[in-house]
Design an enzyme around this catalytic site. Structure first.
Site, mmCIF file in Angstrom:
data_model
loop_
_atom_site.group_PDB
_atom_site.id
_atom_site.type_symbol
_atom_site.label_atom_id
_atom_site.label_comp_id
_atom_site.label_asym_id
_atom_site.label_seq_id
_atom_site.Cartn_x
_atom_site.Cartn_y
_atom_site.Cartn_z
ATOM 1 N N ARG A 74 2.071 -12.228 -0.369
ATOM 2 C CA ARG A 74 0.786 -12.613 0.226
ATOM 3 C C ARG A 74 0.138 -13.776 -0.507
ATOM 4 N NH1 ARG A 74 -1.687 -8.817 4.215
ATOM 5 N NH2 ARG A 74 -0.070 -7.261 4.552
ATOM 6 N N CYS A 93 0.839 -7.462 11.954
ATOM 7 C CA CYS A 93 1.161 -7.569 13.377
ATOM 8 C C CYS A 93 0.434 -8.725 14.057
ATOM 9 C CB CYS A 93 0.871 -6.258 14.101
ATOM 10 S SG CYS A 93 2.048 -4.972 13.672
ATOM 11 N N GLY A 94 -0.139 -9.641 13.279
ATOM 12 C CA GLY A 94 -0.607 -10.873 13.903
ATOM 13 C C GLY A 94 -2.090 -11.171 13.878
ATOM 14 N N LYS A 95 -2.899 -10.440 13.096
ATOM 15 C CA LYS A 95 -4.340 -10.735 13.071
ATOM 16 C C LYS A 95 -4.619 -12.108 12.468
ATOM 17 C CE LYS A 95 -5.536 -6.996 10.881
ATOM 18 N NZ LYS A 95 -4.162 -6.493 10.831
ATOM 19 N N THR A 96 -4.046 -12.374 11.292
ATOM 20 C CA THR A 96 -4.310 -13.657 10.630
ATOM 21 C C THR A 96 -3.880 -14.802 11.551
ATOM 22 O OG1 THR A 96 -3.972 -12.610 8.496
ATOM 23 C CG2 THR A 96 -3.879 -15.008 8.542
ATOM 24 N N ASN A 97 -2.731 -14.635 12.179
ATOM 25 C CA ASN A 97 -2.225 -15.686 13.061
ATOM 26 C C ASN A 97 -3.138 -15.906 14.261
ATOM 27 O OD1 ASN A 97 0.734 -16.797 12.442
ATOM 28 N ND2 ASN A 97 0.450 -14.779 11.542
ATOM 29 N N PHE A 107 2.062 -16.999 19.076
ATOM 30 C CA PHE A 107 1.285 -17.972 18.283
ATOM 31 C C PHE A 107 0.339 -18.782 19.186
ATOM 32 C CE2 PHE A 107 5.236 -16.904 16.032
ATOM 33 C CZ PHE A 107 4.671 -16.330 14.908
ATOM 34 N N ARG A 165 3.059 -3.975 17.826
ATOM 35 C CA ARG A 165 4.399 -4.546 17.821
ATOM 36 C C ARG A 165 5.274 -3.600 18.626
ATOM 37 N NH1 ARG A 165 6.921 -8.201 13.969
ATOM 38 N NH2 ARG A 165 4.981 -8.649 12.884
ATOM 39 N N SER A 172 -1.222 -3.497 10.518
ATOM 40 C CA SER A 172 -0.887 -4.371 9.389
ATOM 41 C C SER A 172 0.345 -5.216 9.695
ATOM 42 C CB SER A 172 -0.626 -3.523 8.153
ATOM 43 O OG SER A 172 -1.768 -2.752 7.862
ATOM 44 N N LYS A 182 -9.540 -2.164 2.011
ATOM 45 C CA LYS A 182 -9.258 -0.994 2.855
ATOM 46 C C LYS A 182 -10.083 0.214 2.409
ATOM 47 C CE LYS A 182 -6.379 -3.707 4.730
ATOM 48 N NZ LYS A 182 -6.291 -4.097 6.129
ATOM 49 N N HIS A 193 -10.347 -2.422 11.716
ATOM 50 C CA HIS A 193 -9.249 -3.279 11.249
ATOM 51 C C HIS A 193 -9.045 -4.384 12.290
ATOM 52 C CE1 HIS A 193 -4.797 -3.381 9.658
ATOM 53 N NE2 HIS A 193 -5.576 -4.193 8.978
ATOM 54 N N ASP A 198 -9.177 -9.742 9.192
ATOM 55 C CA ASP A 198 -8.677 -8.405 8.842
ATOM 56 C C ASP A 198 -9.674 -7.279 9.123
ATOM 57 O OD1 ASP A 198 -6.405 -6.923 7.765
ATOM 58 O OD2 ASP A 198 -7.640 -6.509 6.012
ATOM 59 N N TYR A 228 -1.584 -3.596 -6.726
ATOM 60 C CA TYR A 228 -1.273 -4.442 -5.570
ATOM 61 C C TYR A 228 -2.238 -4.278 -4.392
ATOM 62 C CZ TYR A 228 1.722 -7.523 -2.879
ATOM 63 O OH TYR A 228 2.203 -8.608 -2.187
ATOM 64 N N GLY A 229 -2.663 -5.404 -3.843
ATOM 65 C CA GLY A 229 -3.344 -5.466 -2.541
ATOM 66 C C GLY A 229 -4.345 -4.361 -2.293
ATOM 67 N N ARG A 241 0.833 -1.194 0.000
ATOM 68 C CA ARG A 241 0.000 0.000 0.000
ATOM 69 C C ARG A 241 0.873 1.252 0.000
ATOM 70 N NH1 ARG A 241 -1.907 0.858 4.301
ATOM 71 N NH2 ARG A 241 -1.185 -0.940 5.486
ATOM 72 N N ASN A 276 -0.484 -17.802 22.660
ATOM 73 C CA ASN A 276 -1.335 -16.636 22.921
ATOM 74 C C ASN A 276 -2.682 -17.063 23.498
ATOM 75 O OD1 ASN A 276 0.698 -14.941 22.007
ATOM 76 N ND2 ASN A 276 -0.054 -14.962 19.894
HETATM 77 P P1 GTP Z 1 -2.436 -7.571 7.630
HETATM 78 O O1 GTP Z 1 -2.979 -8.613 6.711
HETATM 79 O O2 GTP Z 1 -1.316 -6.787 7.008
HETATM 80 O O3 GTP Z 1 -3.475 -6.650 8.177
HETATM 81 O O4 GTP Z 1 -1.660 -8.309 8.823
HETATM 82 P P2 GTP Z 1 -2.030 -9.278 10.038
HETATM 83 O O5 GTP Z 1 -2.257 -8.460 11.255
HETATM 84 O O6 GTP Z 1 -3.063 -10.267 9.654
HETATM 85 O O7 GTP Z 1 -0.620 -10.012 10.277
HETATM 86 P P3 GTP Z 1 -0.219 -11.545 10.301
HETATM 87 O O8 GTP Z 1 -1.028 -12.380 11.238
HETATM 88 O O9 GTP Z 1 -0.132 -12.028 8.916
HETATM 89 O O10 GTP Z 1 1.259 -11.480 10.942
HETATM 90 C C1 GTP Z 1 2.305 -10.876 10.317
HETATM 91 C C2 GTP Z 1 3.623 -11.353 10.893
HETATM 92 O O11 GTP Z 1 3.621 -11.364 12.320
HETATM 93 C C3 GTP Z 1 3.963 -12.767 10.445
HETATM 94 O O12 GTP Z 1 5.278 -12.785 9.969
HETATM 95 C C4 GTP Z 1 3.826 -13.583 11.693
HETATM 96 O O13 GTP Z 1 4.683 -14.692 11.703
HETATM 97 C C5 GTP Z 1 4.139 -12.589 12.823
HETATM 98 N N1 GTP Z 1 3.419 -12.973 14.069
HETATM 99 C C6 GTP Z 1 2.089 -13.210 14.193
HETATM 100 N N2 GTP Z 1 1.776 -13.579 15.467
HETATM 101 C C7 GTP Z 1 2.932 -13.557 16.166
HETATM 102 C C8 GTP Z 1 3.260 -13.825 17.542
HETATM 103 O O14 GTP Z 1 2.420 -14.185 18.361
HETATM 104 N N3 GTP Z 1 4.561 -13.671 17.883
HETATM 105 C C9 GTP Z 1 5.528 -13.292 16.993
HETATM 106 N N4 GTP Z 1 6.765 -13.154 17.416
HETATM 107 N N5 GTP Z 1 5.250 -13.024 15.690
HETATM 108 C C10 GTP Z 1 3.976 -13.147 15.284
HETATM 109 C C1 SPV Z 2 -2.900 -4.392 5.438
HETATM 110 O O1 SPV Z 2 -1.928 -3.777 4.974
HETATM 111 O O2 SPV Z 2 -3.384 -4.114 6.554
HETATM 112 C C2 SPV Z 2 -3.478 -5.517 4.690
HETATM 113 C C3 SPV Z 2 -2.982 -5.783 3.332
HETATM 114 O O3 SPV Z 2 -4.371 -6.182 5.186
HETATM 115 S S1 SPV Z 2 -3.652 -4.729 2.116
HETATM 116 O O4 SPV Z 2 -4.884 -5.365 1.617
HETATM 117 O O5 SPV Z 2 -2.677 -4.614 1.045
HETATM 118 O O6 SPV Z 2 -3.966 -3.464 2.687
HETATM 119 MN MN MN Z 3 -4.963 -5.419 7.217
#
Ligand code: GTP
Ligand code: SPV
Ligand code: MN
Length: 620
Positions: free
Chosen positions: A405, A290-294, A529, A436, A288, A246, A266, A313, A237-238, A94, A532
């Site tokens: 991605r 910082c761990g939402k998907t995880n 991970f 973070r 972004s 977004k 978000h 997201d 892109y994205g 972005r 948590n």
């Molecule tokens: P957007 O899609 O950009 O909005 O991001 P998101 O918040 O979904 O981030 P995502 O879960 O993809 O995490 C991004 C990075 O953070 C990855 O490289 C993960 O490995 C790392 N991460 C996620 N959870 C943890 C955690 O609990 N500890 C650590 N050290 N890293 C983490």
């Molecule tokens: C973010 O950056 O928070 C994302 C990826 O979820 S994008 O769709 O490119 O904004």
């Molecule tokens: Mn996002």
């Protein structure tokens, strides 16, 4: 620009302007038709394609892009119906400095947004979009955010000259004629215009060559909140190009929410079931990457807990008939960060991307599969990197781009909750803010009350990631993880949250703050991970008042022995560090908050000044 993907016709021809919209018979909304006609007239595409969302359509578009070398099919035995795409190295994230909120008044965009006068911006956009789709197909992409016809759902139409964006939109939203049928004669929809800004004709109308990833060095991601319009130019892109995400769901959505009494956030949405069988729903805002998907796909390491995914997201939240706050995930897919995703960290994501997945800017293995940093412990001996170059570990470079991605349907997620399908959403028990942060922010703290929780959200900072252009690692303010996504004045947004708290009263979710990223000597103190789940367990038990908390200056932290650490290998020293509150460092942060708040002048809700003063007093 990289390789050529089409041979020019021997006889250059004048690219035609469409005279017939070819709209399906059932389209009755005159405003929709005349808007599409006006964009056709402006951008002058050669062909028009109304996306029906069918399998045949997916087949035709993917074959076309395979032939052009845009999609690289992966080995179907390893990852069926999946593709690798390499973007232009200048179009990988972005572009926040090219993102604009074009409200009539500058103050309504506020100090955290770039602003342009809507009339001047529209003039400039018209010049950029004039002829920008020449020689290309304009796709009409109708989509629903949220279940079709749901009471919280919204419909949009994206006009785009990027078939890559179409394929992604097909996965990320409910896309096609079913969504288009939601737009009746007098129904509203959000118009979104997108062009990569790379017409296939020169000024004389002669055809020019296409490239694998067309884009334009001039980029504009613009939003007109008052008229609910989106115009995006120059990037494929994205979040720059998938305008449902977004641009609509957050920037326009947040402003719609202000006007109509709901919230566009978000946030991930996670369902947790305790060992006793009580279900909890949590929504969590993290910046972004910082761990939402995880967190949304978490596999609890403590026994008895079950976690199910609802969203990773975006959340749309509104008070329900019973006075509680209900949330839906308006999306239908994941656009997840690849690096760091592996069997050890996020096995659920690994299982989700078994097939039907578009991978962008990851590396290609010799076997015809994908790879990225963190996917496997063992690093392949040889790869083609995200730029398309030969790669070996000795290279010392990243094989996958840090913001590479995967785009995958949410229904492939093995932990998907059936509540994702619910029209009315799920009742939220707890709201979590995370960032973070190497220092200061404890592993977990509960807000004293809603107002204090809003203060915690408003004062969030986080180290910048590769999700947007900019300096990675730099600490920046990211209130509510919405810094790049709030479509109006952030101070008014805080006010809206405060009002929501008043409306919800004692039915409001409890608010918490977490930090998985605290470090000592560069090393993460918390395993993160799956572990948590230990923090989530404490949060859920606090919701029901089942465990004790200790009041400290910044909030309520777990009383001794209430955080489940069984079977965890974290030293007492590290646990102590995870909850350390250094008053001097916090007072420094309070001073920075003071200047940050000052930027909003008299639009800053006075409750936040009160909270800041309270924090200062508790620290001294
Ligand atoms: P957007 O899609 O950009 O909005 O991001 P998101 O918040 O979904 O981030 P995502 O879960 O993809 O995490 C991004 C990075 O953070 C990855 O490289 C993960 O490995 C790392 N991460 C996620 N959870 C943890 C955690 O609990 N500890 C650590 N050290 N890293 C983490
Ligand atoms: C973010 O950056 O928070 C994302 C990826 O979820 S994008 O769709 O490119 O904004
Ligand atoms: Mn996002």
């Amino acid at each position: 620009m990289s390789s050529i993907t089409a041979t020019p016709s021997t006889k250059p021809r004048q690219v035609s302007v469409l005279s017939d919209l070819q709209a399906p018979d059932f389209v009755s909304n005159k405003a929709l038709l005349s808007w599409i006609q006006s964009i056709v007239d402006l951008t002058q595409p050669e062909f028009i394609h109304w996306c029906d969302g069918s399998q045949e359509e997916w087949y035709l578009i993917t074959r076309k892009l395979i032939n052009k070398g845009v999609l690289i099919p992966l080995d179907p035995e390893l990852r069926p119906d999946s593709f690798l795409v390499r973007s232009d190295p200048d179009d990988v994230a972005r572009v926040e400095d090219r993102t604009f909120i074009c409200s009539a008044k500058k103050e309504d965009a506020g100090p955290t947004n770039n602003w342009r006068d809507p009339v001047a911006m529209m003039d400039e956009l018209r010049d950029l979009f004039r002829g920008s789709m020449r020689g290309r197909t304009m796709y009409v992409v109708p989509f629903s955010m949220g279940p079709l016809g749901g009471p919280i759902s919204q419909v949009g139409v994206q006009l785009t000259d990027s078939p890559y964006a179409v394929l992604n939109m097909r996965t990320m939203t409910r896309m096609g004629f079913d969504a288009l049928k939601q737009i009746g004669e007098n129904d509203p929809w959000v118009p979104a215009v997108h062009s990569v800004g790379f017409p296939l004709a020169d000024d004389n109308g002669e055809r020019v060559l296409d490239v694998v990833w067309p884009s334009n060095p001039v980029k504009y991601i613009t939003h007109f909140p008052e008229t609910r319009e989106i115009w995006s130019f120059g990037s494929g892109y994205g979040g720059n190009a998938l305008l449902s995400k977004k641009c609509f769901s957050l920037r326009i959505g947040s402003y719609m929410g202000l006007q109509e009494g709901w919230l566009a956030e978000h946030m991930l949405i996670l369902k947790l079931t305790s060992p006793e069988g009580r279900a909890y729903h949590v929504a969590a805002a993290f910046p972004s990457a910082c761990g939402k998907t995880n967190l949304a796909m978490l596999q609890p390491t403590i026994p008895g807990w079950k976690a199910e995914t609802i969203g990773d997201d975006i959340a749309w939240l509104r008070p329900g008939p019973d006075g509680r706050l209900y949330a839906i995930n308006p999306e239908a897919g994941f656009f997840g960060v690849a690096p760091g995703t592996g069997e050890a960290t996020n096995p659920v994501a690994m299982n989700t991307v078994w097939g039907n997945t578009i991978f962008t800017n990851v590396a290609l293995t010799d076997e015809g599969d994908v790879w990225w940093e963190g996917m496997t412990r063992e690093v392949p001996k040889h790869l083609i990197d995200w730029r398309g170059q030969e790669w070996t570990p000795e290279e010392g470079t990243l094989a996958a781009h840090p913001n590479s991605r995967f785009t995958v349907p949410i229904q492939q997620c093995p932990t998907l909750s059936e509540e994702w399908y619910k029209n009315d959403g799920v009742p939220i028990d707890a709201i979590i803010f995370g960032g973070r942060r190497a220092t200061n922010i404890p592993l977990v703290a509960e807000a004293y009350n809603w107002q204090h929780g809003v203060f915690i959200g408003a004062t969030m900072s986080s180290e910048q990631t590769a999700a947007a252009e900019g300096t990675v690692g730099q600490l920046r303010r990211d209130p509510f993880a919405m810094l790049p996504f709030c479509g109006y004045n952030m101070a008014d947004y805080w006010g809206h949250w405060l009002n929501m708290g008043e409306k919800l009263g004692d039915k409001a979710p409890k608010i918490f703050q977490v930090n998985w990223f605290r470090r000592e000597n560069g090393k993460f103190l918390w395993p993160g991970f799956g572990d948590n789940s230990r923090v989530l367990d404490w949060i859920c038990r606090r919701v029901d008042g089942l465990v004790e908390a200790t009041d400290v200056a910044v909030g309520r932290i777990p009383a001794a022995g209430t955080l489940n650490l069984e079977g965890l290998d974290v030293s007492d020293h590290d646990m102590e560090k995870l909850f350390e509150i250094d008053s001097q460092m916090w007072l420094d942060e309070v001073n920075l908050t003071d200047s940050f708040f000052a930027e909003f002048g008299d639009r800053l809700p006075k409750q936040l000044t009160t909270e800041l003063a309270g924090l200062k007093k508790r620290l001294s």
